[in-house]
Write a protein that holds these residues in place. Sequence first.
Motif, PDB file in Angstrom:
ATOM      1  N   LEU A 133      48.159  71.252  65.934  1.00 49.21           N
ATOM      2  CA  LEU A 133      47.684  71.514  67.297  1.00 49.21           C
ATOM      3  C   LEU A 133      46.416  72.356  67.328  1.00 49.21           C
ATOM      4  N   ASP A 134      46.170  73.166  66.307  1.00 50.13           N
ATOM      5  CA  ASP A 134      44.951  73.994  66.317  1.00 50.13           C
ATOM      6  C   ASP A 134      43.789  73.300  65.613  1.00 50.13           C
ATOM      7  N   LEU A 277      38.077  66.721  53.481  1.00 50.59           N
ATOM      8  CA  LEU A 277      39.246  66.296  54.247  1.00 50.59           C
ATOM      9  C   LEU A 277      40.045  67.557  54.598  1.00 50.59           C
ATOM     10  N   VAL A 278      40.228  67.830  55.888  1.00 51.65           N
ATOM     11  CA  VAL A 278      40.933  69.055  56.267  1.00 51.65           C
ATOM     12  C   VAL A 278      42.334  68.789  56.826  1.00 51.65           C
TER      13      VAL A 278
ATOM     14  N   ASN B 101      41.601  81.754  69.823  1.00 48.30           N
ATOM     15  CA  ASN B 101      41.908  80.322  69.791  1.00 48.30           C
ATOM     16  C   ASN B 101      43.404  80.070  70.035  1.00 48.30           C
ATOM     17  N   TYR B 103      46.826  77.617  70.364  1.00 48.57           N
ATOM     18  CA  TYR B 103      47.430  76.351  69.920  1.00 48.57           C
ATOM     19  C   TYR B 103      47.571  75.392  71.104  1.00 48.57           C
ATOM     20  N   HIS B 136      38.556  75.737  66.089  1.00 48.48           N
ATOM     21  CA  HIS B 136      38.872  77.106  66.503  1.00 48.48           C
ATOM     22  C   HIS B 136      37.684  77.674  67.280  1.00 48.48           C
ATOM     23  N   TYR B 161      46.160  81.136  60.320  1.00 46.42           N
ATOM     24  CA  TYR B 161      46.968  80.007  60.806  1.00 46.42           C
ATOM     25  C   TYR B 161      47.614  79.290  59.625  1.00 46.42           C
ATOM     26  N   HIS B 162      48.840  78.791  59.833  1.00 50.45           N
ATOM     27  CA  HIS B 162      49.507  77.970  58.816  1.00 50.45           C
ATOM     28  C   HIS B 162      49.650  78.741  57.512  1.00 50.45           C
ATOM     29  N   SER B 257      44.010  78.022  57.199  1.00 50.40           N
ATOM     30  CA  SER B 257      42.913  78.063  58.172  1.00 50.40           C
ATOM     31  C   SER B 257      42.861  79.479  58.716  1.00 50.40           C
ATOM     32  N   PHE B 296      37.247  79.480  58.696  1.00 49.04           N
ATOM     33  CA  PHE B 296      37.403  78.960  57.337  1.00 49.04           C
ATOM     34  C   PHE B 296      38.588  77.995  57.277  1.00 49.04           C
ATOM     35  N   MET B 297      38.498  77.012  56.413  1.00 48.33           N
ATOM     36  CA  MET B 297      39.639  76.119  56.183  1.00 48.33           C
ATOM     37  C   MET B 297      39.777  75.846  54.688  1.00 48.33           C
ATOM     38  N   PRO B 299      40.348  72.839  52.411  1.00 49.34           N
ATOM     39  CA  PRO B 299      40.418  71.375  52.424  1.00 49.34           C
ATOM     40  C   PRO B 299      41.567  70.863  51.550  1.00 49.34           C
TER      41      PRO B 299
END
Lengths: 302, 302
Positions: A133-134, A277-278, B101, B103, B136, B161-162, B257, B296-297, B299
Motif C-alpha cells: 500500500l505504501d 525492481l522494487v 507518508n 499507507y 513516499h 517501512y516493512h 523501505s 530509500f528502498m 531493490p
Amino acid sequence: MFFEGSEKKVQIRVTPQAGSLRELGIEFWRALVAQSQASILSQVQSAELDAFILSESSLFVWDDRFVMITCGNISLVDSIGFFLQRFDRELLAEVSFQRKNEYQSHLQKTTFEQDQQQLSQWLPGRAHQLGHLDGHHNFIWYWHAGHQPKALDINTELLMYHISGEAADYLRSQGQSIAGVRRALALEDLFAGFIIDDFLFEPYGYSVNGVKGCQYFTIHITPQEDSSYVSFETNIDLALNHPTLLDQLCQILNPSSFDLITFNCSPSLTASDDTVLVAHQSASLQAVYPVDFKHFMCPLGT
Amino acid sequence: MFFEGSEKKVQIRVTPQAGSLRELGIEFWRALVAQSQASILSQVQSAELDAFILSESSLFVWDDRFVMITCGNISLVDSIGFFLQRFDRELLAEVSFQRKNEYQSHLQKTTFEQDQQQLSQWLPGRAHQLGHLDGHHNFIWYWHAGHQPKALDINTELLMYHISGEAADYLRSQGQSIAGVRRALALEDLFAGFIIDDFLFEPYGYSVNGVKGCQYFTIHITPQEDSSYVSFETNIDLALNHPTLLDQLCQILNPSSFDLITFNCSPSLTASDDTVLVAHQSASLQAVYPVDFKHFMCPLGT
C-alpha cells in the motif's frame, strides 16, 4: 492541474448462450458508459472488434466479451451493475475488475473496499492486492463460472509514471497536434497494420485505440508535470509478435517509475542498467488466471 | 488488522512574552490532547523537558515550545486550534505541521488539503510537498513570525517501512515484554543516559520516549505484517553525538523501505550496498528552515 490518469478496468466474458455483445448495438453501449457519467467520443472497428474512445479512456467490445477502462474519478462499478441487470449470472463466464495504482486515492468517489463490497453482492468473486500500500499496488477482484483461460486470453499493461525527455516535452507543449503525437510515440512504426483512432484533449491528454483482427492496443496519456502517467495496454502476444515493444515504449517515454502487469503471459522487458525492481508479486486469480505485478524504479545518484 | 502508524506532527514555538509552556500544567495538556480524541498514558521529565506517551504517539513540552505527534486517524489540527485559542498570534514564533507518508490516506478524517485550509485560516503559512504522490511523500505546512532557526533547532526523522528479521519477529510475537522490546531495540545501549518511558500496546505496538536535558528521542512501532512502520525521531545532534545511530537502527529493524527527513541538520546515514535512493527533495520552509527528504528502498533481485 491534477488529473488522475490511472485507470479502473473491467473485463466481462459471456457464455455462447448470451449471444453476440457486438450485436447489442451502440445505444446499449452508450447507456452502459453513461452509467459511469462518461461518454463515447469516437469509434473504429475491425472484423472482430469494436473500439470506442471515451471521454475518460476506452471501451472494446468483442462478440464474447468487453473491456472498459476509465480514468479520472469515474465509478466504473456503476457500468458493471448496468451490464449485470441485463445479463443473468448463468450467461456470465468471468468478470474481472481492476484498480491500478492511484496518485490520490482519497479523491475517488469510492474506495476499492467499497467497490469490492458492491461487486460481491452481485457475484462471489475474490479480491487480490498486488504490491504494498505504501508503494505502487494494484487491486483486482475476480470471479469466474468454471471458466479456464485459453492460451490467447492474455493481457499486458505497462503503466509509466513521471515521463521525461523529448516525447514528454512535446506532450506537455502548447499547440500539439494528433500527427505530432503520433510521431512522438512512433505509433505508425510500432503498430503497423492496426486501424488507429485517437483523440487529443484540451489543454493536455491523448488517447489512442488500435485494432487488428481480435487484437487491440490502447494508450492513454496524462502528461501533467508532477503527476504524469501513461498507460499502455494490449492483448497482442508480445513475446511472439513484438518482443521489443515494451522496451521501445520505455525508451520513448522515459518514465522514472513503471509497473508491468501481465495476465497469462510473460512478455519481455529488458530493464536497463539504471532501473531496479522494487516490488514483485504473482497470484493465480481464483486458482485459474495467472497475474504478475512488477514495479520498477530508476534510482537517483546518492 | 490494519493500523495507520504514520504520524502527523506539530511543533509550536512561542515568544518569551508567552511565559513557560511547562508551567501551564498537566490539565492544560490533557485538554489539548483530548481535543484530538487522544489521551495521556504516562509521563517522564528532565530538568528542561516534559515527555508524555499518548494513546496515539507522544507529546513533548519545553518552556518555549511543544511537539505533538499522533498516529492512527487522529485529527491533530483540532489540538492546534485549541492552543491557538489560548495563545494570540503575537505570542507565537513558529508553527510547523507535518503529515508523513500514509499507507491509506483515504481512511483519515481529513486530507492534507483540508488541514492546510484550516491552518491557513488561523495563520498565513505555506504548504510544501516533498516527494511524489505515487511514492513516499511528506506534506509540511509552515509559518513563522520572523523567527530564525538557531543551530540547535534541528530534527531528524527516520521512518522505516516493512521491517524484518529477529527484532521484527519479536515485535510481532505473542507474550512480548517491555524488557524484551528494549533488548530487541538495544535501547539502553543506543540511548545511554536518557530517562526512558515506554508503553506496550495490545495486541501489538510499542511507544518509547527518552529525555536528557533538552534532548528527546521517540520511537513508535506498528509491527503488523504488510503495513509495518517504525518511526524514530529526535533533536539529538546526531552528526556530533551519535554518528552511527541511524545505521544501527536500520540494521536492527531491517526495513525494505525508509525515509530520512532532516530539519536544519545533516546526520550520517550510510546506505548499504543493497539500498538505493529513489526520491530526494530539499526545501527551505518560508525561506528560513531547511528540510531535506530522502526515500530509500531495497531493490529485489531481477
